[in-house]
Write a protein that holds these residues in place. Sequence first.
Motif, mmCIF file in Angstrom:
data_model
loop_
_atom_site.group_PDB
_atom_site.id
_atom_site.type_symbol
_atom_site.label_atom_id
_atom_site.label_comp_id
_atom_site.label_asym_id
_atom_site.label_seq_id
_atom_site.Cartn_x
_atom_site.Cartn_y
_atom_site.Cartn_z
ATOM 1 N N PHE A 190 12.562 88.665 1.325
ATOM 2 C CA PHE A 190 12.155 89.581 0.257
ATOM 3 C C PHE A 190 12.419 88.975 -1.115
ATOM 4 O O PHE A 190 13.317 88.147 -1.294
ATOM 5 N N ARG A 215 17.927 96.360 0.840
ATOM 6 C CA ARG A 215 16.956 95.435 0.271
ATOM 7 C C ARG A 215 16.878 95.623 -1.242
ATOM 8 O O ARG A 215 17.224 96.694 -1.753
ATOM 9 N N SER A 247 13.419 94.073 8.126
ATOM 10 C CA SER A 247 11.983 94.183 7.922
ATOM 11 C C SER A 247 11.343 94.990 9.053
ATOM 12 O O SER A 247 11.753 94.889 10.210
ATOM 13 N N GLU A 302 8.207 92.310 0.434
ATOM 14 C CA GLU A 302 8.458 91.310 1.469
ATOM 15 C C GLU A 302 7.457 90.173 1.315
ATOM 16 O O GLU A 302 6.264 90.395 1.090
ATOM 17 N N TYR A 306 16.453 90.235 4.600
ATOM 18 C CA TYR A 306 16.867 91.621 4.826
ATOM 19 C C TYR A 306 16.074 92.207 5.992
ATOM 20 O O TYR A 306 15.150 91.579 6.512
#
Length: 208
Positions: free
Chosen positions: A85, A29, A77, A180, A75
Amino acid sequence: MFGCVRAAPFNGRVPYDMFGWLASQYRPRPQLSVRSAVDPEGQAPGRRVTNFELLPMTVRFKHLRQVAKNSVGVYRSHIHGRGLFCKRDIECGEMVVEYAGQVIRSVLCDKREKEYEAKGMGCYMFRIDEQTVVDATVHGNAARFINHSCEPNCYSRIVDIFGKKHIIIFALRRILRGEELTYDYKFPLEDVKIRCTCGSRKCRKYLN
Protein backbone atom coordinates in the motif's frame (compact mmCIF):
# COMPACT_ATOMS: atom_id res chain seq x y z
CA MET A 1 -18.35 -22.63 21.21
CA PHE A 2 -15.45 -23.46 23.52
CA GLY A 3 -14.22 -21.28 26.39
CA CYS A 4 -10.67 -22.52 26.07
CA VAL A 5 -8.68 -23.08 22.91
CA ARG A 6 -7.24 -26.33 24.26
CA ALA A 7 -10.78 -27.64 24.82
CA ALA A 8 -11.57 -27.37 21.11
CA PRO A 9 -11.02 -30.36 18.82
CA PHE A 10 -7.61 -30.42 17.16
CA ASN A 11 -8.03 -29.92 13.42
CA GLY A 12 -4.36 -29.91 12.51
CA ARG A 13 -1.77 -27.18 12.42
CA VAL A 14 -2.15 -24.09 10.30
CA PRO A 15 0.61 -24.04 7.63
CA TYR A 16 3.49 -21.87 8.80
CA ASP A 17 3.66 -18.47 7.15
CA MET A 18 6.77 -16.50 8.01
CA PHE A 19 5.14 -13.33 6.65
CA GLY A 20 1.78 -13.88 8.35
CA TRP A 21 2.24 -11.03 10.81
CA LEU A 22 2.23 -8.54 7.92
CA ALA A 23 -1.44 -9.28 7.29
CA SER A 24 -2.45 -8.83 10.92
CA GLN A 25 -5.74 -7.00 11.48
CA TYR A 26 -3.97 -5.03 14.20
CA ARG A 27 -1.67 -3.31 11.66
CA PRO A 28 -3.90 -0.47 10.38
CA ARG A 29 -3.38 0.49 6.76
CA PRO A 30 -2.51 4.09 5.81
CA GLN A 31 -5.63 6.23 5.70
CA LEU A 32 -6.88 7.12 2.24
CA SER A 33 -5.67 10.54 1.19
CA VAL A 34 -8.20 13.37 1.59
CA ARG A 35 -7.06 14.58 -1.83
CA SER A 36 -9.07 11.81 -3.47
CA ALA A 37 -11.44 14.13 -5.31
CA VAL A 38 -9.04 16.40 -7.18
CA ASP A 39 -5.30 16.89 -7.47
CA PRO A 40 -3.46 20.19 -6.76
CA GLU A 41 -4.19 21.37 -10.30
CA GLY A 42 -7.90 20.73 -9.87
CA GLN A 43 -7.98 17.64 -12.10
CA ALA A 44 -9.42 14.26 -11.24
CA PRO A 45 -6.65 11.80 -10.31
CA GLY A 46 -5.65 9.84 -13.41
CA ARG A 47 -3.13 9.51 -16.22
CA ARG A 48 -1.20 12.72 -16.92
CA VAL A 49 2.40 13.52 -17.80
CA THR A 50 4.54 14.53 -14.82
CA ASN A 51 8.05 15.84 -14.33
CA PHE A 52 9.19 12.36 -13.30
CA GLU A 53 8.61 11.06 -16.82
CA LEU A 54 10.91 13.74 -18.23
CA LEU A 55 13.90 12.84 -16.02
CA PRO A 56 16.67 10.37 -17.01
CA MET A 57 16.25 6.83 -15.62
CA THR A 58 19.42 7.14 -13.53
CA VAL A 59 18.09 10.23 -11.75
CA ARG A 60 14.71 8.59 -11.15
CA PHE A 61 16.40 5.44 -9.81
CA LYS A 62 18.52 7.48 -7.40
CA HIS A 63 15.37 9.21 -6.14
CA LEU A 64 13.70 5.82 -5.72
CA ARG A 65 16.51 4.56 -3.49
CA GLN A 66 16.05 7.59 -1.24
CA VAL A 67 12.27 7.43 -0.79
CA ALA A 68 11.16 3.81 -1.38
CA LYS A 69 11.19 2.63 2.25
CA ASN A 70 9.00 5.52 3.39
CA SER A 71 6.66 5.32 0.37
CA VAL A 72 5.17 1.84 0.67
CA GLY A 73 4.22 -0.71 3.32
CA VAL A 74 2.79 -4.23 3.53
CA TYR A 75 -0.66 -4.53 5.12
CA ARG A 76 -3.76 -6.72 5.12
CA SER A 77 -5.39 -6.93 1.68
CA HIS A 78 -8.75 -8.24 0.46
CA ILE A 79 -7.13 -9.46 -2.76
CA HIS A 80 -4.70 -12.03 -1.41
CA GLY A 81 -4.26 -11.81 2.34
CA ARG A 82 -1.61 -9.10 2.23
CA GLY A 83 -0.53 -6.49 -0.26
CA LEU A 84 1.58 -3.39 -0.77
CA PHE A 85 0.00 0.00 0.00
CA CYS A 86 0.95 3.66 -0.57
CA LYS A 87 2.09 5.61 2.47
CA ARG A 88 2.13 8.87 0.48
CA ASP A 89 0.67 10.20 -2.76
CA ILE A 90 2.62 8.92 -5.77
CA GLU A 91 2.68 10.76 -9.08
CA CYS A 92 2.03 9.20 -12.47
CA GLY A 93 5.24 7.88 -14.03
CA GLU A 94 7.10 7.84 -10.71
CA MET A 95 9.21 4.82 -9.80
CA VAL A 96 7.38 3.20 -6.90
CA VAL A 97 9.62 0.33 -5.82
CA GLU A 98 12.23 -2.05 -7.21
CA TYR A 99 11.43 -5.76 -7.30
CA ALA A 100 14.63 -6.82 -5.57
CA GLY A 101 16.02 -10.22 -4.72
CA GLN A 102 18.66 -12.76 -5.65
CA VAL A 103 19.39 -12.98 -9.38
CA ILE A 104 19.56 -16.64 -10.45
CA ARG A 105 19.74 -18.58 -13.70
CA SER A 106 16.47 -19.74 -15.21
CA VAL A 107 17.50 -23.41 -14.93
CA LEU A 108 17.43 -23.11 -11.13
CA CYS A 109 13.80 -21.96 -10.95
CA ASP A 110 12.15 -25.39 -10.92
CA LYS A 111 14.62 -26.72 -8.35
CA ARG A 112 14.04 -23.81 -6.00
CA GLU A 113 10.27 -23.93 -6.41
CA LYS A 114 10.31 -27.57 -5.29
CA GLU A 115 12.55 -26.73 -2.32
CA TYR A 116 10.23 -23.92 -1.21
CA GLU A 117 7.17 -26.10 -1.68
CA ALA A 118 8.73 -28.85 0.45
CA LYS A 119 9.29 -26.31 3.23
CA GLY A 120 5.74 -24.96 2.94
CA MET A 121 6.98 -21.57 1.76
CA GLY A 122 5.44 -19.28 -0.82
CA CYS A 123 7.46 -18.67 -3.98
CA TYR A 124 8.19 -15.15 -5.23
CA MET A 125 10.01 -14.96 -8.56
CA PHE A 126 10.09 -12.47 -11.42
CA ARG A 127 11.71 -13.18 -14.79
CA ILE A 128 14.16 -10.59 -16.15
CA ASP A 129 14.89 -12.34 -19.45
CA GLU A 130 15.27 -15.86 -20.85
CA GLN A 131 18.46 -16.45 -18.86
CA THR A 132 17.88 -14.75 -15.51
CA VAL A 133 15.20 -14.56 -12.83
CA VAL A 134 14.92 -12.54 -9.62
CA ASP A 135 14.18 -14.83 -6.66
CA ALA A 136 12.65 -12.64 -3.94
CA THR A 137 11.41 -15.48 -1.72
CA VAL A 138 14.12 -15.17 0.93
CA HIS A 139 16.24 -12.18 -0.05
CA GLY A 140 13.55 -9.95 -1.51
CA ASN A 141 11.89 -6.73 -0.42
CA ALA A 142 8.30 -5.53 -0.01
CA ALA A 143 7.71 -5.49 -3.79
CA ARG A 144 7.13 -9.26 -3.73
CA PHE A 145 3.79 -8.65 -2.02
CA ILE A 146 2.28 -6.53 -4.82
CA ASN A 147 -0.93 -8.23 -5.92
CA HIS A 148 -2.31 -8.72 -9.41
CA SER A 149 -5.21 -6.65 -10.71
CA CYS A 150 -6.98 -6.69 -14.05
CA GLU A 151 -7.34 -2.90 -13.64
CA PRO A 152 -3.92 -2.02 -12.14
CA ASN A 153 -2.50 1.30 -11.00
CA CYS A 154 1.11 0.25 -11.67
CA TYR A 155 3.14 -1.55 -14.31
CA SER A 156 6.48 -3.37 -14.31
CA ARG A 157 9.40 -2.56 -16.56
CA ILE A 158 12.95 -3.84 -16.99
CA VAL A 159 15.36 -0.91 -17.00
CA ASP A 160 19.12 -0.78 -17.51
CA ILE A 161 20.96 1.30 -14.91
CA PHE A 162 24.71 1.56 -15.48
CA GLY A 163 24.79 -1.77 -17.34
CA LYS A 164 22.71 -3.71 -14.79
CA LYS A 165 19.09 -4.77 -15.34
CA HIS A 166 16.53 -3.85 -12.67
CA ILE A 167 12.84 -4.70 -12.36
CA ILE A 168 11.07 -1.46 -11.50
CA ILE A 169 7.42 -0.90 -10.63
CA PHE A 170 6.10 2.40 -12.06
CA ALA A 171 2.92 4.30 -11.28
CA LEU A 172 0.49 3.96 -14.19
CA ARG A 173 -1.53 6.90 -12.88
CA ARG A 174 -1.58 9.17 -9.87
CA ILE A 175 -1.94 6.95 -6.78
CA LEU A 176 -3.27 8.30 -3.51
CA ARG A 177 -2.07 7.50 -0.02
CA GLY A 178 -3.88 4.44 1.30
CA GLU A 179 -4.45 2.81 -2.10
CA GLU A 180 -3.22 -0.72 -2.69
CA LEU A 181 -0.55 -1.02 -5.37
CA THR A 182 -1.28 -3.54 -8.12
CA TYR A 183 -0.02 -4.52 -11.54
CA ASP A 184 -1.01 -7.04 -14.21
CA TYR A 185 0.99 -10.26 -13.80
CA LYS A 186 0.37 -11.09 -17.49
CA PHE A 187 0.55 -14.85 -16.94
CA PRO A 188 0.43 -16.95 -20.13
CA LEU A 189 -2.81 -18.77 -20.97
CA GLU A 190 -2.98 -22.29 -19.51
CA ASP A 191 -5.56 -25.04 -19.17
CA VAL A 192 -5.27 -25.16 -15.38
CA LYS A 193 -6.73 -21.81 -14.34
CA ILE A 194 -5.76 -19.61 -11.40
CA ARG A 195 -8.78 -17.68 -10.14
CA CYS A 196 -8.42 -13.91 -9.89
CA THR A 197 -9.69 -12.15 -6.77
CA CYS A 198 -8.80 -8.56 -7.67
CA GLY A 199 -12.46 -7.48 -7.57
CA SER A 200 -12.01 -4.78 -10.20
CA ARG A 201 -14.74 -3.79 -12.66
CA LYS A 202 -12.67 -5.22 -15.53
CA CYS A 203 -11.74 -8.46 -13.77
CA ARG A 204 -10.99 -11.28 -16.23
CA LYS A 205 -11.87 -13.89 -13.57
CA TYR A 206 -8.56 -15.74 -14.06
CA LEU A 207 -4.89 -14.76 -13.88
CA ASN A 208 -4.03 -17.08 -16.75
